[in-house]
Design a protein around this motif. Sequence first.
Motif, short mmCIF file in Angstrom:
data_model
loop_
_atom_site.label_atom_id
_atom_site.label_comp_id
_atom_site.label_asym_id
_atom_site.label_seq_id
_atom_site.Cartn_x
_atom_site.Cartn_y
_atom_site.Cartn_z
N UNK A 160 0.86 -1.18 0.00
CA UNK A 160 0.00 0.00 0.00
C UNK A 160 0.89 1.23 0.00
N UNK A 161 0.66 2.10 -0.99
CA UNK A 161 1.47 3.30 -1.15
C UNK A 161 0.54 4.47 -1.45
N UNK A 162 0.38 5.36 -0.50
CA UNK A 162 -0.45 6.54 -0.71
C UNK A 162 -1.90 6.21 -0.98
N UNK A 163 -2.51 5.35 -0.19
CA UNK A 163 -3.91 4.94 -0.31
C UNK A 163 -4.20 4.24 -1.64
N UNK A 164 -3.18 3.65 -2.25
CA UNK A 164 -3.34 2.83 -3.44
C UNK A 164 -2.62 1.51 -3.20
N UNK A 165 -3.16 0.43 -3.75
CA UNK A 165 -2.54 -0.88 -3.58
C UNK A 165 -1.85 -1.24 -4.90
N UNK A 166 -0.59 -1.66 -4.80
CA UNK A 166 0.22 -2.01 -5.97
C UNK A 166 0.66 -3.46 -5.88
N UNK A 167 0.54 -4.16 -6.98
CA UNK A 167 0.99 -5.55 -7.07
C UNK A 167 2.39 -5.55 -7.67
N UNK A 168 3.32 -6.19 -6.96
CA UNK A 168 4.71 -6.21 -7.42
C UNK A 168 5.23 -7.63 -7.48
N UNK A 169 6.22 -7.85 -8.35
CA UNK A 169 6.88 -9.14 -8.43
C UNK A 169 6.13 -10.20 -9.20
N UNK A 170 4.94 -9.90 -9.70
CA UNK A 170 4.18 -10.86 -10.49
C UNK A 170 4.73 -10.84 -11.91
N UNK A 171 5.02 -12.03 -12.43
CA UNK A 171 5.65 -12.14 -13.74
C UNK A 171 4.59 -12.47 -14.80
N UNK A 172 4.33 -11.50 -15.68
CA UNK A 172 3.49 -11.72 -16.86
C UNK A 172 4.42 -11.57 -18.05
N UNK A 173 4.80 -12.67 -18.71
CA UNK A 173 5.79 -12.59 -19.78
C UNK A 173 5.31 -11.74 -20.96
N UNK A 174 6.28 -11.25 -21.71
CA UNK A 174 5.94 -10.43 -22.88
C UNK A 174 5.11 -11.23 -23.86
N UNK A 175 4.19 -10.55 -24.55
CA UNK A 175 3.36 -11.19 -25.55
C UNK A 175 4.22 -11.53 -26.77
N UNK A 176 4.12 -12.77 -27.22
CA UNK A 176 5.02 -13.25 -28.28
C UNK A 176 4.83 -12.50 -29.59
N UNK A 177 3.60 -12.12 -29.94
CA UNK A 177 3.37 -11.37 -31.17
C UNK A 177 3.41 -9.86 -30.97
N UNK A 178 3.83 -9.43 -29.78
CA UNK A 178 3.89 -8.01 -29.50
C UNK A 178 5.07 -7.34 -30.20
N UNK A 179 4.96 -6.05 -30.40
CA UNK A 179 6.04 -5.30 -31.06
C UNK A 179 6.68 -4.39 -30.02
N UNK A 180 7.04 -3.19 -30.42
CA UNK A 180 7.65 -2.24 -29.51
C UNK A 180 6.69 -1.81 -28.41
N UNK A 181 5.39 -2.15 -28.55
CA UNK A 181 4.40 -1.78 -27.53
C UNK A 181 4.34 -2.78 -26.38
N UNK A 182 5.22 -3.79 -26.38
CA UNK A 182 5.20 -4.81 -25.33
C UNK A 182 5.49 -4.19 -23.96
N UNK A 183 5.07 -4.89 -22.92
CA UNK A 183 5.19 -4.42 -21.54
C UNK A 183 6.42 -5.02 -20.87
N UNK A 184 6.81 -4.43 -19.75
CA UNK A 184 7.88 -5.01 -18.92
C UNK A 184 7.27 -6.16 -18.12
N UNK A 185 7.98 -7.27 -18.03
CA UNK A 185 7.42 -8.49 -17.44
C UNK A 185 7.10 -8.36 -15.96
N UNK A 186 7.90 -7.66 -15.19
CA UNK A 186 7.70 -7.57 -13.73
C UNK A 186 7.39 -6.15 -13.26
N UNK A 187 6.65 -5.39 -14.01
CA UNK A 187 6.36 -4.01 -13.61
C UNK A 187 5.34 -3.95 -12.48
N UNK A 188 5.26 -2.80 -11.80
CA UNK A 188 4.25 -2.58 -10.76
C UNK A 188 2.89 -2.44 -11.44
N UNK A 189 1.89 -3.08 -10.87
CA UNK A 189 0.53 -2.98 -11.43
C UNK A 189 -0.42 -2.52 -10.34
#
Length: 158
Positions: free
Chosen positions: A54-83
């Motif tokens: 909990x950071x500033x009355x918001x809850x953040x999920x960290x350390x969860x690994x969602x791998x990059x989308x295989x057909x993704x291009x430069x718009x792909x996401x970081x695998x372990x970003x804060x959500x």
Amino acid sequence: MAREQGRKLIAQNKKARHDYLIEDTWEAGLVLTGTEVKSLRAGRASLVDGFAEIDGHEVWLQGVHIPEYTQGTWTNHAARRKRKLLLHRSEIAKMERKTTEKGYTLVPLALYFKDGRAKVEIGLARGKKTYDKRHALAERQANREKEQALGRRLKGMA
């Protein structure tokens, strides 16, 4: 295209229930990018190292690994970003009060789609000691043996 109905499990954190005593659970929505949703729909995610804070009355999920989308291009996401997690203010306040107590943490238990929307089940957890884990394992084994004996007795084998 028909709307999705029901619950489709993507990932489950079985180790969390072994390592922690879960006292309360909440269902939260996730703020995701397009490629993250596509990767989740392919059934790829890992909750093993995940936690929520909990950071500033918001809850953040960290350390969860969602791998990059295989057909993704430069718009792909970081695998372990804060959500960011989507919860009601009263739920966040309750979580905040509980996690300030010594020994409590927020752990993701399951990641799933519910009626087409990505959800995560967050548990308020307290770490188990080694002897608690052994006790739970012995209790489960005893229940299993009891059920087997009852089944044999009902079948007339014992």
